[in-house]
Design an enzyme around this catalytic site. Structure first.
Site, short mmCIF file in Angstrom:
data_model
loop_
_atom_site.label_atom_id
_atom_site.label_comp_id
_atom_site.label_asym_id
_atom_site.label_seq_id
_atom_site.Cartn_x
_atom_site.Cartn_y
_atom_site.Cartn_z
N CYS A 227 -16.66 -1.26 4.06
CA CYS A 227 -15.19 -1.22 3.94
C CYS A 227 -14.86 0.20 3.50
O CYS A 227 -15.50 0.71 2.56
CB CYS A 227 -14.70 -2.24 2.91
SG CYS A 227 -12.97 -2.01 2.42
N CYS B 22 -10.70 1.63 9.34
CA CYS B 22 -10.71 0.33 8.64
C CYS B 22 -11.65 -0.60 9.40
O CYS B 22 -11.43 -0.86 10.59
CB CYS B 22 -9.28 -0.22 8.65
SG CYS B 22 -9.14 -1.87 7.96
N1 DGL Z 1 -10.34 -0.55 4.21
C1 DGL Z 1 -10.44 -1.74 4.96
C2 DGL Z 1 -11.80 -1.91 5.63
O1 DGL Z 1 -12.49 -0.96 5.89
C3 DGL Z 1 -9.97 -3.05 4.41
C4 DGL Z 1 -9.39 -3.18 3.06
C5 DGL Z 1 -8.46 -4.37 2.99
O2 DGL Z 1 -8.92 -5.48 2.70
O3 DGL Z 1 -7.29 -4.17 3.27
O4 DGL Z 1 -12.18 -3.02 5.94
#
Ligand code: DGL
Length: 275
Positions: free
Chosen positions: A192, A78
């Site tokens: 993301c 993430c």
């Molecule tokens: N998947 C996450 C990232 O790479 C964030 C998604 C969310 O906003 O929860 O930033």
């Protein structure tokens, strides 16, 4: 904490299903390993929360994965959690490798001819000090157009395809002219891990006007390298690995996503994890 065993699992976490895009690459790079994947869907999305809140979640998850599941390495699949928490977690857990992910600015810049690059990421990632430092390390001749994509990760999480298509088109449009002529954006970074799951949606909207960049494969390569350096690679046969899925939110969403993106129909265990 005692030294982890080479046969211990690798912990992977994200706010939800997005980290499955990184887990796909990890499974390719480390097919003999056992993975525990935790989707913090009960507290998602992270991208529109403040950094202190995301840090508290990352700390609770790291504590659980390292102390209860006894993982030998932790992958922050993430970008938002990496920006908020990778530094403090590394200071706290010195003996275990903690691998983060950040938007692939450098590979995008290396491929761009126009020197104009679009970066789609969460508000939390783009506003972080970590991202500012990453940006400052790029060539001053490269121009980055930063676009926070509120609502997009949540729509991907809910498998709301109409909203995903609408928001993807809207945020690409906000980057300005796309294409290969001077001053056009010819490379787009999906900063993301959720967005990487819907790479096909972006590809079809872009219709060859820009290259697309995400960072799952380099993260998996890095994980393999740090485990190999410590002699902590699992000694089992490639293919002997396993995946355990946990969610603090709706287990059905992670089950469906794992079936689709990993071709795994594994059960999802619900987990209550207070900050
Ligand atoms: N998947 C996450 C990232 O790479 C964030 C998604 C969310 O906003 O929860 O930033």
């Amino acid at each position: 904490m005692a030294e982890p065993l080479a046969t211990a699992p690798i912990g992977v976490f994200d706010s939800g299903i997005g980290g499955l895009s990184v887990l796909q690459a990890l499974l390719q790079a480390l097919p003999e390993e056992h993975f525990v994947y935790l989707a913090d869907a009960g507290y998602a999305p992270y991208g529109e929360q403040d950094q202190a809140q995301v840090l508290r979640r990352a700390e609770a998850i790291a504590r659980y994965l390292l102390e209860t599941q006894q993982v030998k390495a932790l992958v922050l699949a993430c970008n938002t959690a990496t920006a908020a928490a990778v530094g403090p977690l590394r200071e706290r857990y010195l003996r275990v490798p903690i691998i983060g992910i950040e938007p692939a600015l450098k590979p995008a810049a290396a491929l761009s001819r126009t020197g104009h690059i679009g970066v789609l990421a969460t508000r939390g990632t783009l506003q972080s000090e970590k991202f500012a430092a990453l940006l400052a390390r790029q060539s001053p001749n490269t121009h980055f157009v930063l676009q926070p994509c509120d609502g997009l990760a949540a729509a991907i999480e809910q498998d709301d395809t109409a909203t995903v298509a609408r928001l993807a088109a809207h945020y690409l449009n906000a980057l300005g002219p796309l294409g290969h002529r001077d001053a056009e954006v010819d490379a787009v970074v999906l900063g993301c891990t959720h967005y990487a799951l819907v790479g096909e949606v972006f590809r079809s909207l872009l219709a060859g006007r820009c290259s697309l960049h995400e960072a799952g494969i380099p993260v998996a390569r890095r994980a393999r390298q740090v485990l190999a350096e410590r002699g902590w690679l699992c000694p089992a046969q490639p293919g002997a690995g396993s995946i355990q899925l946990l969610s603090t939110g709706d287990p059905a969403l992670l089950h469906k996503a794992a079936k689709r993106w990993l071709c795994q129909a594994a059960d999802v265990q619900s987990l209550a994890l207070a900050s």
